[in-house]
Write a protein that holds these residues in place. Structure first.
Motif, short mmCIF file in Angstrom:
data_model
loop_
_atom_site.label_atom_id
_atom_site.label_comp_id
_atom_site.label_asym_id
_atom_site.label_seq_id
_atom_site.Cartn_x
_atom_site.Cartn_y
_atom_site.Cartn_z
N PHE A 8 31.99 47.82 56.99
CA PHE A 8 30.93 47.71 55.99
C PHE A 8 30.29 46.32 56.05
O PHE A 8 29.06 46.20 55.98
N ARG A 9 31.10 45.29 56.18
CA ARG A 9 30.57 43.92 56.26
C ARG A 9 29.72 43.74 57.51
O ARG A 9 28.70 43.05 57.47
N THR A 10 30.13 44.37 58.60
CA THR A 10 29.36 44.28 59.84
C THR A 10 28.01 44.96 59.69
O THR A 10 26.97 44.44 60.14
N ASP A 11 28.01 46.13 59.05
CA ASP A 11 26.77 46.90 58.86
C ASP A 11 25.86 46.27 57.81
O ASP A 11 24.64 46.45 57.87
N HIS A 12 26.45 45.58 56.85
CA HIS A 12 25.66 45.02 55.73
C HIS A 12 26.04 43.55 55.51
O HIS A 12 26.65 43.18 54.50
N PRO A 13 25.68 42.68 56.46
CA PRO A 13 26.12 41.28 56.40
C PRO A 13 25.55 40.49 55.22
O PRO A 13 26.09 39.43 54.88
N GLU A 14 24.49 41.00 54.60
CA GLU A 14 23.88 40.25 53.50
C GLU A 14 24.47 40.63 52.14
O GLU A 14 24.06 40.10 51.11
N VAL A 15 25.41 41.56 52.13
CA VAL A 15 26.11 41.91 50.90
C VAL A 15 27.28 40.96 50.70
O VAL A 15 28.11 40.79 51.59
N GLU A 16 27.34 40.34 49.54
CA GLU A 16 28.45 39.44 49.19
C GLU A 16 29.54 40.28 48.54
O GLU A 16 29.49 40.60 47.37
N LEU A 17 30.54 40.66 49.33
CA LEU A 17 31.60 41.56 48.87
C LEU A 17 32.73 40.76 48.26
O LEU A 17 33.32 39.88 48.89
N GLU A 18 33.05 41.09 47.01
CA GLU A 18 34.13 40.42 46.27
C GLU A 18 35.21 41.45 45.97
O GLU A 18 34.98 42.41 45.24
N LEU A 19 36.40 41.28 46.54
CA LEU A 19 37.48 42.26 46.44
C LEU A 19 38.51 41.84 45.39
O LEU A 19 38.97 40.70 45.37
N THR A 20 38.88 42.79 44.54
CA THR A 20 39.97 42.61 43.57
C THR A 20 41.03 43.67 43.83
O THR A 20 40.71 44.86 43.89
N VAL A 21 42.27 43.25 44.01
CA VAL A 21 43.39 44.17 44.20
C VAL A 21 44.27 44.12 42.97
O VAL A 21 44.77 43.05 42.60
N GLU A 22 44.45 45.26 42.32
CA GLU A 22 45.19 45.31 41.06
C GLU A 22 45.83 46.68 40.89
O GLU A 22 45.63 47.58 41.71
N LEU A 23 46.57 46.85 39.79
CA LEU A 23 47.08 48.16 39.42
C LEU A 23 45.92 49.06 39.03
O LEU A 23 44.89 48.59 38.51
N SER A 24 46.08 50.36 39.25
CA SER A 24 45.00 51.30 38.94
C SER A 24 44.58 51.21 37.47
O SER A 24 43.39 51.18 37.16
N GLY A 25 45.57 51.16 36.58
CA GLY A 25 45.24 51.09 35.16
C GLY A 25 44.44 49.85 34.81
O GLY A 25 43.51 49.89 33.99
N THR A 26 44.77 48.73 35.43
CA THR A 26 44.04 47.48 35.19
C THR A 26 42.61 47.58 35.72
O THR A 26 41.66 47.12 35.08
N LEU A 27 42.44 48.20 36.89
CA LEU A 27 41.10 48.35 37.46
C LEU A 27 40.22 49.23 36.59
O LEU A 27 39.02 48.95 36.42
N HIS A 28 40.79 50.29 36.03
CA HIS A 28 40.02 51.14 35.11
C HIS A 28 39.50 50.31 33.94
O HIS A 28 38.35 50.45 33.51
N ARG A 29 40.34 49.43 33.40
CA ARG A 29 39.94 48.59 32.26
C ARG A 29 38.86 47.58 32.66
O ARG A 29 37.91 47.35 31.91
N GLN A 30 39.02 46.97 33.85
CA GLN A 30 38.03 45.99 34.30
C GLN A 30 36.68 46.64 34.56
O GLN A 30 35.64 46.04 34.29
N LEU A 31 36.70 47.86 35.08
CA LEU A 31 35.45 48.58 35.30
C LEU A 31 34.76 48.87 33.96
O LEU A 31 33.55 48.66 33.81
N ALA A 32 35.54 49.32 32.99
CA ALA A 32 34.98 49.63 31.67
C ALA A 32 34.41 48.37 31.00
O ALA A 32 33.44 48.45 30.24
N ALA A 33 35.01 47.22 31.31
CA ALA A 33 34.55 45.95 30.71
C ALA A 33 33.37 45.36 31.47
O ALA A 33 32.85 44.30 31.09
N GLY A 34 32.93 46.00 32.56
CA GLY A 34 31.79 45.52 33.32
C GLY A 34 32.11 44.41 34.29
O GLY A 34 31.21 43.71 34.76
N ARG A 35 33.40 44.23 34.63
CA ARG A 35 33.79 43.15 35.55
C ARG A 35 33.87 43.61 36.99
O ARG A 35 34.09 42.81 37.89
N LEU A 36 33.71 44.92 37.24
CA LEU A 36 33.69 45.47 38.59
C LEU A 36 32.55 46.47 38.71
O LEU A 36 32.13 47.07 37.71
#
Length: 297
Positions: free
Chosen positions: A112-140
């Motif tokens: 994906f980075r090779t195909d879209h080099p101008e996208v600034e990709l920021e990765l967060t690795v967390e528990l699924s439940g935590t990611l659901h909460r962060q998405l709902a809070a607008g942080r992902l």
């Protein structure tokens, strides 16, 4: 020349092992899915799925088609992006659950980075439940995580069975509390494991808790206890327990892996859609082709 639409349908069926779920993912009728599969099978001259009223499974030729379909669709999408002159840019906040630490998700992200080099990709690795909460809070902006099978949020990537896993020589005494190796709250597999044990009146104790997948795998390899884990993501050195019922371990049921979008942030949506498409196209690599077959979270 194979039709890209038929190949996308083939991948959706291969990943969900369901014509119904594939139709929902693609936003088409089930009859359209069946038609695409029939036409692709006619074009190849091979049967790609073994199917009856109860199950769908890839044939040996279907397994071979997976790699070809990914390659063809990848080339098609790159050519389309090149000649259309559209270049994605901006910041994309992507969250992935611990499940994918040892899988080939990095390969998908690298492409994906090779195909879209101008996208600034920021990765967060967390528990699924935590990611659901962060998405709902607008942080992902985009999340790849687990959900319960009775939940309807998100776009299904695949469904898998949960099983009890541990070191190959581990034996669980049915008369003693089950030694559990767990992620902390709000881990989805943690919650499911405790629920089924309580429902069946099976006593348990916590042998290890860690926010790190590597820490849990190390504890399991040392024989400290068992983990509730997705069948298709068993880490190296661990195995599904044979005859778990003899140890008083109840069945855990299934779990879904899904993609979830935050559509409130329109500036990131094109990049999020492109990454979601890449993950859906490579979903079988996540589920089947691991760098060491890993994780649950």
């Amino acid at each position: 020349m194979y039709d890209p639409a038929q190949l996308r349908t083939f991948l959706a069926v291969a990943q969900t092992l369901s014509f119904t779920q594939a139709a929902r993912r693609l936003g088409v009728r089930q009859s359209t899915v069946s038609q695409h599969v029939r036409r692709l099978e006619a074009a190849t001259g091979r049967q790609l799925f073994a199917r009856d009223t109860h199950r769908v499974a890839l044939t040996e030729d279907g397994e071979a088609m997976l790699g070809f379909a990914r390659t063809i669709l990848g080339a098609h999408e790159r050519a389309t992006a090149f000649f259309s002159g559209t270049r994605l840019s901006g910041r994309l906040r992507f969250g992935a659950s611990e499940d994918f630490v040892l899988t080939r998700l990095p390969e998908i992200l690298e492409a994906f980075r090779t195909d879209h080099p101008e996208v600034e990709l920021e990765l967060t690795v967390e528990l699924s439940g935590t990611l659901h909460r962060q998405l709902a809070a607008g942080r992902l902006d985009l999340v790849l995580a687990k959900r319960r099978t009775d939940d309807t949020h998100g776009e299904l990537v695949w469904r898998d069975a949960l099983v009890w896993i541990g070191a190959p020589r581990l034996r669980i005494d049915p008369d003693r509390p089950v030694p559990l190796i767990l992620f902390p709250r709000p881990g989805i597999t943690r919650a499911r494991a405790l629920e089924v044990l309580e429902e069946h009146g099976r006593s348990w104790r916590v042998a290890c808790t860690s926010t790190s997948l590597s820490g849990l795998v190390a504890a399991a390899r040392a024989g400290l206890g068992v983990m509730a884990h997705t069948r298709g993501l068993v880490p190296p050195g661990l195995t599904a327990l044979p005859a778990p019922a003899r140890a008083g371990l109840p069945e855990l049921g299934d779990v879904d892996f899904v993609l979830l979008h935050d559509r409130r942030r329109t500036s990131s949506q094109p990049a999020a859609d492109a990454l979601a498409a890449a993950i859906l196209a490579g979903g079988d690599r996540l589920h089947r082709g691991f760098t060491g077959r890993g994780g649950t979270g």
